[in-house]
Design an enzyme around this catalytic site. Structure first.
Site, short mmCIF file in Angstrom:
data_model
loop_
_atom_site.label_atom_id
_atom_site.label_comp_id
_atom_site.label_asym_id
_atom_site.label_seq_id
_atom_site.Cartn_x
_atom_site.Cartn_y
_atom_site.Cartn_z
N ASP A 257 0.94 -1.19 0.01
CA ASP A 257 -0.13 -0.02 -0.06
C ASP A 257 0.82 1.20 0.08
OD1 ASP A 257 -2.23 1.53 0.04
OD2 ASP A 257 -3.18 0.59 1.64
C1 NOJ Z 1 -4.10 3.76 -0.07
C2 NOJ Z 1 -5.12 2.77 -0.27
O1 NOJ Z 1 -5.21 2.17 1.25
C3 NOJ Z 1 -5.41 1.85 -1.34
O2 NOJ Z 1 -6.52 1.17 -0.84
C4 NOJ Z 1 -5.00 2.55 -2.29
O3 NOJ Z 1 -5.10 1.51 -3.37
C5 NOJ Z 1 -3.90 3.14 -2.45
N1 NOJ Z 1 -3.81 4.27 -1.44
C6 NOJ Z 1 -3.48 3.97 -3.62
O4 NOJ Z 1 -4.44 4.82 -3.93
#
Ligand code: NOJ
Length: 715
Positions: A257
């Site tokens: 993430d």
């Molecule tokens: C943070 C989020 O937790 C995740 O779900 C997402 O895919 C990423 N950012 C990218 O935007």
């Protein structure tokens, strides 16, 4: 494969780490931008993947830099959060779960993939599979709701929808099952907080969705930001390497993430970036999204002997294999090469409208207040979400622009012929200003029916949007009290539509209004879909995929509770209950009314006795005794009464649907493979135990409304 091995043989360490790096192109950002301008790094081969870049023009230009100007010409992998549509937005995932229809779940993912791929994208950071039993947690909006079995159906449908039949096709996207795993039970419902749950809950509730995604062929997985009992998921060797890769056989890519590898420092399990990078790599995380820990940290980690080049190669191989499976080596410009036909867009809007209407959950409808009657010619539309097209997008909108959305005011005006819609916002979604209430009260003096549009703002749920007390924000309660009093004084019926990314605490509202609808955030056709429901063109058929608590103190309140030795008994103080509030939720899982009136009778379960490899046939007769044609959803729950470990009082194992005209009757049949009645025994391995299992069939997870049958399991 030959091409990949040749490439790997030719790659420098910096180029290898480039393939393990994903950086933002600045389109949407959900965390700190760390990696900076990527253009030069794409040319020199030290960035191999991008997120948040949209449109064939920009995508192909970046792709051109990689393919034509970098030394090895390796194409980029470009992804975006395509959570519930790309440009044409469908209902938020929690709302779409309410549809209880795998074909719909797959179809909307397919359409989202088509649209996103036409914009040049090759990866969607979806589906989000985190079961949530805590509406305080904002990300409840993005997931399947409270039930693990429902989560498995959604996982399968979404993976099939995004990836299609052929991953290399110009309209297919790599799906990313996220967030692995157990992100939902963050302590206190507080975003990014610690998680500490039992091994049994992990396996029974939080892993099945991911296992289903892997079985459906998902090609990527994203670990959650959170830790589990002290081990951050980004560094969780046991769950990522041993369970996901080892036990489930997942051979795709694990993408971290946003900045999660660097956050291992904050978690307190790594002293510096090289250590953090080494931990993530050891756990099998292949792509570092946004923390630049692999590029900066792994060379040092190599020197320190914390990682081996073989580990790095293993990850590079997986990334290149995914690029190959996506067809990127064969034709990096395939996605976005041809513009979509205008008819495709129009058809997608039609789909968005029908799915949005099916996602609406009619929570209450006293005296058949809905649908509106032809005599109700003047509709008073009041509330901060009545004319709020942009809010209909919900917390994730990918490339969906506010202008393309239809709010309730526009929808009602367009769809409800012969009806005059008079409108006053009353108050804003948040804030203290009550000055607009007087105009809304005045409006109540000249209408036949009052429709209140209330709720949260779109960004009050989703990531980083936990709410300790998720009720109606701002001055909305004051607006409701004033306008309901004015309407009541004239005998005007009151309907409330609640928009939210989670169940809100609305007991007080439910007591005051005649009809109550949960409209989640319905996407681009929200207004027209709601007009279809209010006007009676469509009978509501959505069923809530999550319980609606009465008060915050009940959380977590969910239907699949385990038994207690002292079940609640009003006459016995020393039983499991609250002194100040009922145990049951305001609206249970599966609740949702329609314009029909259904009765269920004559439950048949056959055979009476089954072995593990047989199938149980369940049938129930359904009759529509109401005045409108409508669809009924019949749920199948089971309860294993005596087992070697306590079993939930109800477990969802199936559902069936039937559409009936007034006066019509039919039969719903559900097949239940007896193997589905296995559970994890005392040592957490699956067992099929002989004995009696209750078969409970009915309209919602409320035992008092379920028909009871039985089956005996024999070995
Ligand atoms: C943070 C989020 O937790 C995740 O779900 C997402 O895919 C990423 N950012 C990218 O935007």
């Amino acid at each position: 494969m030959k091409r990949i091995h040749e490439l790997m043989g030719a790659m420098t360490l910096a180029e290898k780490l480039g393939q393990l790096t994903m950086t933002a192109a600045g389109y949407t950002v959900t965390g700190p931008v760390i990696a900076g301008d990527s253009t030069e790094s794409i040319r020199d081969g030290t960035i191999g993947n991008l997120l948040n870049l949209v449109g064939p023009g920009p995508v192909h230009e970046m792709q051109r830099l990689a393919v034509e100007e970098s030394r090895l010409g390796i194409p980029l992998l470009i992804g975006l959060d395509i959570i519930h549509g790309h440009r044409s937005l469908f209902p938020i995932p929690l709302g779409e779960a309410a549809v209880f229809d795998p074909q719909v779940w797959a179809l909307t993912a397919r359409e989202a993939a088509r649209e996103a791929a036409a914009d040049g994208l090759a990866m969607s950071f979806a589906p989000m599979l985190d079961v949530s039993r805590d509406p305080r947690w904002g990300r409840t909006a993005e997931g399947p709701g409270e039930d693990p079995w429902l989560g498995t159906l959604i996982a399968r449908a979404k993976v099939q929808g995004f990836q299609g039949e052929d991953l290399s096709a110009a309209d297919a996207l790599a799906a990313v099952a996220k967030h692995f795993c157990a992100y939902g039970p963050v302590e206190g419902g507080r975003e990014y907080a610690a998680v500490d749950i039992s091994e049994r809950t992990l396996r029974e509730v939080h892993l099945p969705g991911f296992a289903a995604a892997v079985a459906a062929g998902v090609v990527a997985v994203m670990p959650s930001f959170t830790d589990l009992a002290g081990t951050p998921m980004t560094a969780h060797v046991d769950l990522l390497r041993h369970y996901l890769r080892g036990q489930l056989g997942f051979d795709g890519v694990i993408v971290s993430d946003y900045n999660a590898i660097a956050e291992l420092l904050r978690h307190g399990v790594a002293a510096d970036l090289p250590e953090a990078a080494a931990l993530a790599l050891a756990a099998g995380v292949d792509i570092d999204m946004m923390s630049d820990a692999y590029r900066r940290g792994l060379p040092v980690a190599l020197e320190r002997g914390l990682v081996t080049i073989a580990q790095i190669d293993e990850s590079v191989l997986r990334v290149l294999t995914l690029k190959q499976r996506l067809g990127l080596f064969d034709d990096p410009y395939r996605r976005g090469a041809t513009a979509e036909r205008p008819e495709a867009l129009a058809q997608r809007r039609q789909l968005a409208r029908s799915v949005a209407a099916r996602a609406v959950v009619l929570l209450k409808n006293d005296g058949d207040t809905l649908p509106l009657r032809p005599a109700q010619r003047r509709v008073g539309l009041v509330g901060p979400l009545a004319d709020a097209p942009g809010e209909m997008r919900g917390p994730w909108w990918a490339a969906g622009v506010a202008e393309g959305h239809v709010g309730v005011l526009q929808g009602l005006r367009e769809v409800l012929d012969g009806t005059e819609i008079v409108f006053a916002p009353g108050v804003e979604i948040e804030g203290d200003d009550r000055s607009g209430i007087a105009a809304a009260v005045e409006l109540c003096g000249r209408i036949d029916v009052l429709v209140l549009c209330l709720g949260e703002g779109a960004t009050m749920s989703g990531e980083a949007a936990s709410r300790a007390d998720p009720g109606l924000p701002g001055q909305q309660r004051a607006l409701v009290e004033a306008t309901v009093a004015a309407a009541r004084s004239r005998g005007v019926p009151v309907i409330a539509i609640v928009f939210s990314g989670r169940p809100l605490l609305v007991s007080w509202l439910a007591e005051r209004v005649d009809a109550l609808l949960a409209a989640w955030f319905l996407g681009c056709e929200a207004g027209r879909a709601l007009a279809d429901i209010l006007g009676g063109r469509v009978s509501p058929s959505g069923r809530t995929p999550i319980s609606w608590p009465r008060v915050v103190g009940q959380i977590p309140v969910y239907y699949a509770q385990r038994p207690t030795g002292r079940p609640a008994d009003a006459k016995d103080k020393f039983t499991s209950k609250y002194l100040d509030v009922a145990n049951d939720p305001l609206y249970p899982f599966g609740h949702g009314l329609g314009y029909g009136r259904f009765t269920l009778a004559n439950l048949r379960v056959s055979p009476e006795r089954v072995g593990e490899h047989e199938t149980i046939e369940i049938a129930v007769d359904v009759a529509n005794e109401g005045a409108h044609a409508a669809e009924e959803t019949v749920f199948l729950f089971t309860h294993d009464k005596v087992a070697s470990v306590t079993r939930p009082l109800l477990e969802l194992k199936g559902f069936g649907k039937i559409t009936l005209s007034p006066g019509q009757a039919g039969t719903v049949r559900i097949r239940l493979p007896a193997s589905e009645l296995r559970f994890l025994g005392p040592d957490l391995t699956p067992v099929f135990e002989p004995g009696e299992v209750e078969i409970l069939v009915g309209p919602r997870a409320d035992r008092s409304q379920l028909l009871l049958g039985r089956v005996v399991l024999s070995t």
